[in-house]
Scaffold this motif. Sequence first.
Motif: not given
Length: 120
Positions: A7-11, A17-21, A76-81, A114-120
């Motif tokens: 679920g990672g990505g560039l936002v 963003l929602r991560l799942s495991c 599964m475990v979810i992380l809602q960001m 999983t990579q999460v990248t947050v741009s400004s």
Amino acid sequence: VQLQASGGGLVQAGDSLRLSCATTGLTFNKYAMGWFRQAPGKEREFVAGISWVTTTVYGNSVKGRFTISRDNAKKMVILQMNSLKPEDTAVYYCAADSLLGDLRVSPDYWGQGTQVTVSS
């Protein structure tokens, strides 16, 4: 035991963003689950954890923005960001331990990141 994070990505800043495991080989409903993150050049940081009775705990930097939940049927475990910030940029790892307190210190099991990248 395998923990597979996705679920990672560039936002952009402010996005969600929602991560799942997903887990295999684990008596899932008897384990606390959690998320950690590690940014380049920084120490690994605890993000959130949830016990098998759904008690939750969060790191100070994400309180009020991130929500952890679990689906015992799907194992599964979810992380809602939400309201993501550039400082949330990191590799996020899921983890498992029989006790929530121990999870924060030294989990029994780790998943790949999983990579999460947050741009400004």
